[in-house]
Design an enzyme around this catalytic site. Structure first.
Site, PDB file in Angstrom:
ATOM      1  N   ASP A   1       3.896  -3.961  -5.829  1.00 38.88           N
ATOM      2  CA  ASP A   1       4.493  -5.227  -5.385  1.00 38.88           C
ATOM      3  C   ASP A   1       6.016  -5.140  -5.400  1.00 38.88           C
ATOM      4  O   ASP A   1       6.694  -5.635  -4.488  1.00 38.88           O
ATOM      5  CB  ASP A   1       4.041  -6.373  -6.300  1.00 38.88           C
ATOM      6  CG  ASP A   1       2.654  -6.890  -5.961  1.00 38.88           C
ATOM      7  OD1 ASP A   1       2.122  -6.513  -4.905  1.00 38.88           O
ATOM      8  OD2 ASP A   1       2.110  -7.671  -6.765  1.00 38.88           O
TER       9      ASP A   1
ATOM     10  N   GLU B   1       0.838  -1.215   0.000  1.00 35.86           N
ATOM     11  CA  GLU B   1       0.000   0.000   0.000  1.00 35.86           C
ATOM     12  C   GLU B   1       0.866   1.256   0.000  1.00 35.86           C
ATOM     13  O   GLU B   1       0.542   2.245  -0.667  1.00 35.86           O
ATOM     14  CB  GLU B   1      -0.940  -0.011   1.206  1.00 35.86           C
ATOM     15  CG  GLU B   1      -1.940  -1.164   1.228  1.00 35.86           C
ATOM     16  CD  GLU B   1      -2.839  -1.182  -0.002  1.00 35.86           C
ATOM     17  OE1 GLU B   1      -3.181  -0.101  -0.520  1.00 35.86           O
ATOM     18  OE2 GLU B   1      -3.195  -2.280  -0.456  1.00 35.86           O
TER      19      GLU B   1
END
Length: 419
Positions: free
Chosen positions: A362, A277
């Site tokens: 990611d 996030e």
């Protein structure tokens, strides 16, 4: 009649494409239901894989039915004259002016909400219940609904009044002023929502002192990220699904974990999910999405500003505008009803951009935290949320905001091997 034909072509094409994509997804998930993908075979049981397939198919079938009902409602409001009847009734009751046009828009929202209510109830208390995800009771369901109506009215009606007043009084470039108002409002909501609105629906408690908080604060320090605080939200009172998210901007930035997420993941996995996030923030995804949304809303308001002055826009969609009166709300209502039939075809572009951002986030998480922990966390979340591991490639390309599980895990393994 020209725009009637254009609208019908877009309507039929979008409805048909939605149906075809859903049927492809159902077929693809069903034929892969009985074999766990090899890369997940050691972590996910066949029973869990089959549950995910059944859950996915059940949601898609409900979605197909909802799309059918929505299509009937759209035609009823437009070509069959429903909006015209509603507008004339409110004109007789309230007379011309901004108040009548606000009443028209509010009526459409309420009618749509009433029609949607059985679907929301069925999804929560049958579909989610059937697969073990529902933790909500009827009292909370209706409490959420009435709170949402109250807040929506308190915020939405004054905003509508401003926009409709601009349409009536700001001349040919009213749409530019309206876009400016909506842009400022959107930015304000980034602060208002986490600070004042979200606590009306959920309890937010500061993350307790302990190893998890220490580990997360160390991650924030490594990422040079300052937040207003770390909070745990009582998402478990509604659903067993878990998540984590950012809320707010600037000094109002909050990091929020669902309590269900903390229950299911170990501290390393929670840290990896948060690092993902944070990657969205550090890679400027949030800012880019805001800028894109502002650009799209600018184009949308410019288009609305033009079509609202064209008689064919009303006449070809089953509505008779007042030639000497005020039609701001009528134009806005028609535009909101018919534009999704056209904008639907842009969905793959936004999905592609979103998947690109997910890969980048990611990569950030793998660099700042642990690719191994993020893989482990994602597998648990796929498992606990009953997310299908075998989506149809075309359905994914069109709709999916996140990469399919096998590709996402394979990408993270590449980072793992490099480290």
């Amino acid at each position: 009649m020209t725009f009637t034909i254009v609208f019908l072509i877009a309507f039929i094409a979008s409805f048909g494409l939605r149906h075809w994509l859903s049927q492809r997804q159902i077929h693809h998930v069903a034929i892969n239901r009985d074999v766990v993908p090899a890369e997940f075979a050691s972590q996910i049981t066949l029973a869990e894989h089959q549950k995910a397939a059944d859950y996915t198919i059940a949601k898609l079938r409900l979605g197909i039915f909802e799309n059918g009902v929505s299509a009937i409602i759209l035609i009823a409001f437009t070509l069959l004259g429903g909006l015209q009847i509603l507008n004339m009734g409110l004109l007789q009751l309230l007379g011309e002016g901004v108040a009548q046009q606000i009443a028209l828009l509010v009526s459409i929202v309420l009618i749509s909400g009433i029609i949607d209510l059985p679907f929301s109830w069925y999804k929560q208390f049958y579909l989610e219940e059937r697969f073990g995800f529902n933790r909500m009771n009827a009292k909370l369901f209706f409490s959420d609904m009435f709170k949402g109506l109250g807040i929506g009215g308190a915020i939405g009606i004054p905003l509508l009044w401003v926009i409709l007043s601009l349409m009536a009084q700001a001349g040919d470039f009213w749409w530019l002023w309206a876009w400016g108002v909506l842009t400022v409002f959107s930015l304000l909501m980034q602060w208002i929502f986490p600070t004042f609105i979200a606590p009306i629906f959920n309890k937010f408690q500061a993350l307790e002192e302990g190893p998890l908080k220490t580990q997360i604060e160390a991650l924030l320090s490594r990422c040079d990220f300052a937040s207003q605080g770390l909070f745990v939200m009582d998402g478990s009172k509604r659903s067993a699904h878990g998540n984590a998210f950012f809320a707010g901007m600037g000094k109002a930035k909050r990091i929020v974990f669902f309590d269900t997420l903390i229950e299911k993941l170990n501290p390393g996995e929670v840290e990896a999910v948060l690092a993902h996030e944070l990657g969205h923030y550090k890679c400027n995804h949030i800012r880019k999405r805001l800028l894109v949304s502002f650009a799209l809303s600018f184009a949308t308001f410019a288009l609305l500003g033009w079509v609202s002055t064209q008689p064919w826009f009303y006449n070809d969609l089953g509505v008779m505008p007042n030639p000497n009166g005020y039609n701001g709300g009528l134009a806005l209502a028609l535009f909101m009803l018919v534009s999704p039939a056209f904008s639907f075809f842009l969905t793959p572009l936004s999905s592609l951009a979103s998947r690109k951002h997910e890969y980048e986030a990611d990569g950030f998480a793998a660099d700042k935290s642990s690719a191994t922990d993020l893989i482990s966390a994602l597998v648990k979340l796929y498992q606990d949320n009953a997310s299908t591991l075998t989506p149809d490639p075309i359905y994914t390309a069109f709709y999916s905001s996140h990469p399919p599980a096998p590709l996402r895990i394979a990408n993270l393994k590449r980072f793992k091997s490099e480290s």
